[in-house]
Design a protein around this motif. Structure first.
Motif, mmCIF file in Angstrom:
data_model
loop_
_atom_site.group_PDB
_atom_site.id
_atom_site.type_symbol
_atom_site.label_atom_id
_atom_site.label_comp_id
_atom_site.label_asym_id
_atom_site.label_seq_id
_atom_site.Cartn_x
_atom_site.Cartn_y
_atom_site.Cartn_z
ATOM 1 N N VAL A 1 0.835 -1.199 0.000
ATOM 2 C CA VAL A 1 0.000 0.000 0.000
ATOM 3 C C VAL A 1 0.870 1.250 0.000
ATOM 4 N N VAL A 2 1.963 1.217 0.731
ATOM 5 C CA VAL A 2 2.887 2.366 0.789
ATOM 6 C C VAL A 2 3.408 2.673 -0.615
ATOM 7 N N GLU A 3 3.755 1.634 -1.374
ATOM 8 C CA GLU A 3 4.255 1.830 -2.739
ATOM 9 C C GLU A 3 3.167 2.380 -3.660
ATOM 10 N N ILE A 4 1.961 1.892 -3.483
ATOM 11 C CA ILE A 4 0.850 2.392 -4.304
ATOM 12 C C ILE A 4 0.641 3.879 -4.034
ATOM 13 N N ALA A 5 0.572 4.239 -2.776
ATOM 14 C CA ALA A 5 0.355 5.640 -2.411
ATOM 15 C C ALA A 5 1.482 6.522 -2.929
ATOM 16 N N ALA A 6 2.721 6.057 -2.772
ATOM 17 C CA ALA A 6 3.866 6.839 -3.244
ATOM 18 C C ALA A 6 3.813 7.031 -4.758
ATOM 19 N N ARG A 7 3.492 5.972 -5.489
ATOM 20 C CA ARG A 7 3.407 6.068 -6.956
ATOM 21 C C ARG A 7 2.341 7.074 -7.369
ATOM 22 N N ALA A 8 1.257 7.148 -6.582
ATOM 23 C CA ALA A 8 0.163 8.081 -6.886
ATOM 24 C C ALA A 8 0.440 9.491 -6.380
ATOM 25 N N GLY A 9 1.547 9.653 -5.630
ATOM 26 C CA GLY A 9 1.866 10.963 -5.063
ATOM 27 C C GLY A 9 0.983 11.308 -3.878
ATOM 28 N N LEU A 10 0.564 10.271 -3.147
ATOM 29 C CA LEU A 10 -0.337 10.454 -2.016
ATOM 30 C C LEU A 10 0.214 9.728 -0.793
ATOM 31 N N THR A 11 -0.495 9.841 0.315
ATOM 32 C CA THR A 11 -0.057 9.176 1.536
ATOM 33 C C THR A 11 -0.784 7.847 1.714
ATOM 34 N N GLU A 12 -0.225 7.013 2.564
ATOM 35 C CA GLU A 12 -0.857 5.740 2.899
ATOM 36 C C GLU A 12 -2.233 6.003 3.532
ATOM 37 N N ARG A 13 -2.313 7.018 4.340
ATOM 38 C CA ARG A 13 -3.586 7.384 4.976
ATOM 39 C C ARG A 13 -4.646 7.701 3.908
ATOM 40 N N THR A 14 -4.251 8.405 2.874
ATOM 41 C CA THR A 14 -5.187 8.714 1.787
ATOM 42 C C THR A 14 -5.648 7.430 1.106
ATOM 43 N N PHE A 15 -4.731 6.493 0.914
ATOM 44 C CA PHE A 15 -5.121 5.207 0.320
ATOM 45 C C PHE A 15 -6.255 4.586 1.135
ATOM 46 N N PHE A 16 -6.078 4.534 2.453
ATOM 47 C CA PHE A 16 -7.070 3.877 3.300
ATOM 48 C C PHE A 16 -8.369 4.675 3.438
ATOM 49 N N ARG A 17 -8.359 5.920 3.054
ATOM 50 C CA ARG A 17 -9.614 6.689 2.984
ATOM 51 C C ARG A 17 -10.466 6.209 1.799
ATOM 52 N N HIS A 18 -9.812 5.693 0.787
ATOM 53 C CA HIS A 18 -10.515 5.271 -0.426
ATOM 54 C C HIS A 18 -10.699 3.760 -0.540
ATOM 55 N N TYR A 19 -9.794 2.984 0.010
ATOM 56 C CA TYR A 19 -9.844 1.525 -0.118
ATOM 57 C C TYR A 19 -9.529 0.874 1.226
#
Length: 187
Positions: A30-48
């Protein structure tokens, strides 16, 4: 993090799909996904809820759409024709063949994701059968029509994502329903 950019959810999905293709699902974090998107891990978990949800995020909406299509079919429609309406409704929203190909390749490469896909399909069949029962279809006809419909959908979908196939999903669903009719009629 830089300046705010719109469509965080879309950017996360795009980053996840790219990483899943490049590295594989299990090797992507998840950390890699967020970084690739230019976002934070916290933002990832807000959406998924987790990294699998990127691949299955539309499941609930698809189930609701298909159940509504069965419910809205004419009361005089045979159970399989009501199910056909649900399959057509699904085909209408599944327009991105390339995304579907990529998603399916990721799922096929991972047993955990294959299991999740089967659970999704079983949930679709259960929802369709439930609506058929509410329409007055008795058992086992409701379950048989729903399960047959999901089998038709799977066959048509696999044909649709085949690189050599240029037919649209609706046409392949109709062909597959015709084949099912031929098989059950003993032709």
């Amino acid at each position: 993090m830089g300046r705010w950019e719109p469509d965080a959810r879309g950017r996360l999905a795009e980053a996840a799909m790219a990483l899943y293709r490049e590295r594989g699902f299990d090797q992507t974090t998840v950390v890699e996904i967020a970084a690739r998107a230019g976002l934070t891990e916290r933002t990832f978990f807000r959406h998924y809820a987790d990294k699998r949800e990127v691949l299955f995020a539309g499941s609930r909406r698809l189930q609701e759409l298909m159940a509504s299509a069965v419910a809205d079919a004419p009361q005089s429609a045979a159970p399989i024709h009501a199910v056909a309406a649900a399959l057509e409704a699904a085909a209408a929203v599944l327009e991105d063949r390339e995304f579907a190909r990529q998603r399916q390749a990721i799922i096929v490469a991972n047993p955990e994701l294959q299991e999740r896909e089967l659970i999704k399909l079983a949930s679709l069949a259960a929802a369709i059968a439930d609506v058929l029962r509410r329409r007055g279809v008795t058992e086992p006809a409701a379950s048989l029509a729903a399960e047959a419909g999901i089998a038709v959908f799977r066959v048509a979908f696999e044909r649709w994502i085949d690189e050599t196939n240029q037919h649209d999903l609706s046409a392949l669903i109709r062909e597959s329903l015709g084949e099912l009719d031929a098989v059950t009629a003993g032709r």
